[in-house]
Design a protein around this motif. Structure first.
Motif, PDB file in Angstrom:
ATOM      1  N   ASP A 275      31.427  48.169  25.582  1.00 53.57           N
ATOM      2  CA  ASP A 275      31.257  49.092  26.710  1.00 53.57           C
ATOM      3  C   ASP A 275      31.548  48.403  28.045  1.00 53.57           C
ATOM      4  OD1 ASP A 275      29.091  47.426  26.690  1.00 53.57           O
ATOM      5  OD2 ASP A 275      27.591  48.992  27.014  1.00 53.57           O
ATOM      6  N   ALA A 276      32.546  47.531  28.059  1.00 56.34           N
ATOM      7  CA  ALA A 276      32.984  46.884  29.300  1.00 56.34           C
ATOM      8  C   ALA A 276      34.482  46.657  29.232  1.00 56.34           C
ATOM      9  CB  ALA A 276      32.262  45.552  29.508  1.00 56.34           C
ATOM     10  N   ILE A 277      35.119  46.564  30.393  1.00 50.67           N
ATOM     11  CA  ILE A 277      36.517  46.166  30.449  1.00 50.67           C
ATOM     12  C   ILE A 277      36.624  44.871  31.242  1.00 50.67           C
ATOM     13  CG2 ILE A 277      37.449  48.493  30.182  1.00 50.67           C
ATOM     14  CD1 ILE A 277      37.992  48.598  33.114  1.00 50.67           C
ATOM     15  N   TYR A 278      37.664  44.106  30.921  1.00 49.39           N
ATOM     16  CA  TYR A 278      37.876  42.804  31.545  1.00 49.39           C
ATOM     17  C   TYR A 278      39.299  42.729  32.085  1.00 49.39           C
ATOM     18  CZ  TYR A 278      33.741  41.186  28.926  1.00 49.39           C
ATOM     19  OH  TYR A 278      32.476  41.028  28.403  1.00 49.39           O
ATOM     20  N   PHE A 279      39.473  41.980  33.169  1.00 48.49           N
ATOM     21  CA  PHE A 279      40.815  41.571  33.585  1.00 48.49           C
ATOM     22  C   PHE A 279      40.720  40.224  34.289  1.00 48.49           C
ATOM     23  CE2 PHE A 279      39.564  44.239  37.216  1.00 48.49           C
ATOM     24  CZ  PHE A 279      39.880  43.435  38.292  1.00 48.49           C
ATOM     25  N   HIS A 280      41.860  39.545  34.416  1.00 46.69           N
ATOM     26  CA  HIS A 280      41.830  38.185  34.942  1.00 46.69           C
ATOM     27  C   HIS A 280      43.010  37.950  35.855  1.00 46.69           C
ATOM     28  CE1 HIS A 280      45.137  36.297  32.552  1.00 46.69           C
ATOM     29  NE2 HIS A 280      44.926  37.352  31.785  1.00 46.69           N
TER      30      HIS A 280
ATOM     31  N   LEU B  74      30.951  43.327  43.072  1.00 47.29           N
ATOM     32  CA  LEU B  74      31.627  44.171  44.051  1.00 47.29           C
ATOM     33  C   LEU B  74      31.845  45.557  43.468  1.00 47.29           C
ATOM     34  CD1 LEU B  74      33.174  44.096  46.847  1.00 47.29           C
ATOM     35  CD2 LEU B  74      35.231  43.698  45.491  1.00 47.29           C
ATOM     36  N   PRO B  75      31.474  46.633  44.183  1.00 45.26           N
ATOM     37  CA  PRO B  75      31.725  47.989  43.674  1.00 45.26           C
ATOM     38  C   PRO B  75      33.229  48.254  43.607  1.00 45.26           C
ATOM     39  CG  PRO B  75      30.117  48.011  45.465  1.00 45.26           C
ATOM     40  CD  PRO B  75      30.739  46.646  45.462  1.00 45.26           C
ATOM     41  N   VAL B  76      33.673  48.782  42.479  1.00 47.11           N
ATOM     42  CA  VAL B  76      35.085  49.085  42.301  1.00 47.11           C
ATOM     43  C   VAL B  76      35.229  50.449  41.638  1.00 47.11           C
ATOM     44  CG1 VAL B  76      35.702  46.650  42.060  1.00 47.11           C
ATOM     45  CG2 VAL B  76      35.240  48.005  40.016  1.00 47.11           C
ATOM     46  N   CYS B  77      36.425  50.999  41.765  1.00 49.84           N
ATOM     47  CA  CYS B  77      36.812  52.214  41.050  1.00 49.84           C
ATOM     48  C   CYS B  77      38.030  51.865  40.206  1.00 49.84           C
ATOM     49  CB  CYS B  77      37.145  53.335  42.022  1.00 49.84           C
ATOM     50  SG  CYS B  77      37.693  54.862  41.213  1.00 49.84           S
TER      51      CYS B  77
ATOM     52  N   VAL C 272      38.441  57.566  34.750  1.00 48.20           N
ATOM     53  CA  VAL C 272      37.990  56.963  36.006  1.00 48.20           C
ATOM     54  C   VAL C 272      36.601  56.388  35.771  1.00 48.20           C
ATOM     55  CG1 VAL C 272      37.298  57.374  38.398  1.00 48.20           C
ATOM     56  CG2 VAL C 272      39.357  58.469  37.494  1.00 48.20           C
ATOM     57  N   ALA C 273      36.415  55.143  36.189  1.00 47.27           N
ATOM     58  CA  ALA C 273      35.119  54.480  36.034  1.00 47.27           C
ATOM     59  C   ALA C 273      34.685  53.899  37.375  1.00 47.27           C
ATOM     60  CB  ALA C 273      35.201  53.374  34.989  1.00 47.27           C
ATOM     61  N   LEU C 274      33.431  54.081  37.700  1.00 47.05           N
ATOM     62  CA  LEU C 274      32.819  53.443  38.872  1.00 47.05           C
ATOM     63  C   LEU C 274      31.957  52.298  38.352  1.00 47.05           C
ATOM     64  CD1 LEU C 274      31.778  56.623  40.881  1.00 47.05           C
ATOM     65  CD2 LEU C 274      33.888  55.298  41.073  1.00 47.05           C
ATOM     66  N   CYS C 275      32.276  51.080  38.780  1.00 42.27           N
ATOM     67  CA  CYS C 275      31.633  49.904  38.196  1.00 42.27           C
ATOM     68  C   CYS C 275      31.234  48.925  39.288  1.00 42.27           C
ATOM     69  CB  CYS C 275      32.569  49.182  37.223  1.00 42.27           C
ATOM     70  SG  CYS C 275      33.578  50.229  36.171  1.00 42.27           S
ATOM     71  N   ASN C 276      30.445  47.936  38.882  1.00 38.67           N
ATOM     72  CA  ASN C 276      30.153  46.795  39.732  1.00 38.67           C
ATOM     73  C   ASN C 276      30.755  45.573  39.047  1.00 38.67           C
ATOM     74  OD1 ASN C 276      28.805  45.882  42.185  1.00 38.67           O
ATOM     75  ND2 ASN C 276      27.531  44.673  40.800  1.00 38.67           N
ATOM     76  N   ALA C 277      31.842  45.063  39.592  1.00 38.07           N
ATOM     77  CA  ALA C 277      32.577  43.977  38.955  1.00 38.07           C
ATOM     78  C   ALA C 277      31.906  42.640  39.230  1.00 38.07           C
ATOM     79  CB  ALA C 277      34.010  43.945  39.473  1.00 38.07           C
ATOM     80  N   THR C 278      31.771  41.835  38.182  1.00 41.53           N
ATOM     81  CA  THR C 278      31.182  40.506  38.325  1.00 41.53           C
ATOM     82  C   THR C 278      32.045  39.476  37.610  1.00 41.53           C
ATOM     83  OG1 THR C 278      29.803  40.868  36.373  1.00 41.53           O
ATOM     84  CG2 THR C 278      28.817  41.362  38.513  1.00 41.53           C
TER      85      THR C 278
ATOM     86  N   ARG D 171      34.263  41.120  34.663  1.00 33.04           N
ATOM     87  CA  ARG D 171      33.688  42.086  33.733  1.00 33.04           C
ATOM     88  C   ARG D 171      33.308  43.340  34.519  1.00 33.04           C
ATOM     89  NH1 ARG D 171      28.971  40.304  33.335  1.00 33.04           N
ATOM     90  NH2 ARG D 171      29.318  38.670  31.792  1.00 33.04           N
ATOM     91  N   LEU D 172      33.711  44.511  33.982  1.00 34.20           N
ATOM     92  CA  LEU D 172      33.370  45.786  34.602  1.00 34.20           C
ATOM     93  C   LEU D 172      32.647  46.645  33.563  1.00 34.20           C
ATOM     94  CD1 LEU D 172      36.329  44.777  35.720  1.00 34.20           C
ATOM     95  CD2 LEU D 172      36.213  46.880  37.021  1.00 34.20           C
TER      96      LEU D 172
END
Length: 210
Positions: free
Chosen positions: A47-52, A67-70, A96-102, A144-145
């Motif tokens: 239940d998370a998505i990742y990018f680098h 950081l809040p992201v869309c 569309v996902a509203l997340c807090n990226a860490t 991680r989002l």
């Protein structure tokens, strides 16, 4: 703008299928009052998505606690050609996902994320290619989002014209679209005796089966 609430969905199975089929997401965020939208490769793990990469560095440079992201992903399935230009549309699936990226700190989670990236590009590729070293893992920024607030929107089906327009002598219908792969192109420094792996040669069949 006409809203189409019936096209929305919160079904996780539908949402995850769209995310797993997409190769690129767009990440929107704001740093010091400047908005950014960055296209980047991504992978879903549970239940998370990742990018680098550099996108991760820019997003969280000097930011602590996330950081809040869309995040958005869109797949286009067809062009809907109506009798009137007003009713032209597209068949599509989007998330569309509203997340807090860490930032991901643990080497084990980084390794799992990189494996997910590789396997998303080409299933089986992780075992075929050299895997990252500890030095490479430490030098890599991965975000991680978590997928907490997320929804899908879709448009499927035929043309929807206004009733008086159905008698017009105008061709109408749907032009399906899909992603296809061309013939593999061998790298100039790749050993010419190495056969093309089945996972590469059959990639188009994988796309068709999605």
């Amino acid at each position: 703008m006409v809203r189409e609430p019936h096209r929305g969905s919160f079904d996780r199975e539908i949402i995850y299928k769209i995310l797993d089929e997409g190769f690129v997401c767009h990440v929107g965020f704001t740093v010091e009052n400047q908005p950014y939208v960055i296209p980047t490769m991504f992978a879903r793990v549970d239940d998370a998505i990742y990018f680098h990469g550099s996108a991760a560095s820019r997003m969280l440079r000097g930011v602590s606690g996330g950081l809040p992201v869309c995040v958005s992903v869109t797949l286009v399935d067809g062009l809907v050609l109506a009798r009137s230009v007003f009713n032209h549309s597209m068949n599509y699936r989007s998330v569309v996902a509203l997340c807090n990226a860490t930032l991901v700190d643990g080497l084990e989670e980084k390794l799992a994320a990189l494996r997910a990236f590789t396997e998303k590009i080409l299933p089986g590729r992780w075992a075929d290619a050299r895997q990252p070293s500890e030095k490479e893992l430490k030098a890599t920024s991965i975000l991680r989002l978590p997928l907490h607030e997320i929804s899908a929107k879709m448009r499927t089906g035929d043309v929807q014209d206004d009733e008086p327009d159905y008698v017009l002598p105008v061709w109408a219908g749907v032009l399906p679209l899909r992603l296809t792969a061309g013939a593999p192109l061998r790298d100039a420094r790749c050993d010419a005796t190495l056969p093309v792996p089945p996972s590469v040669a059959n990639f188009d069949q994988r796309l068709a089966g999605k």
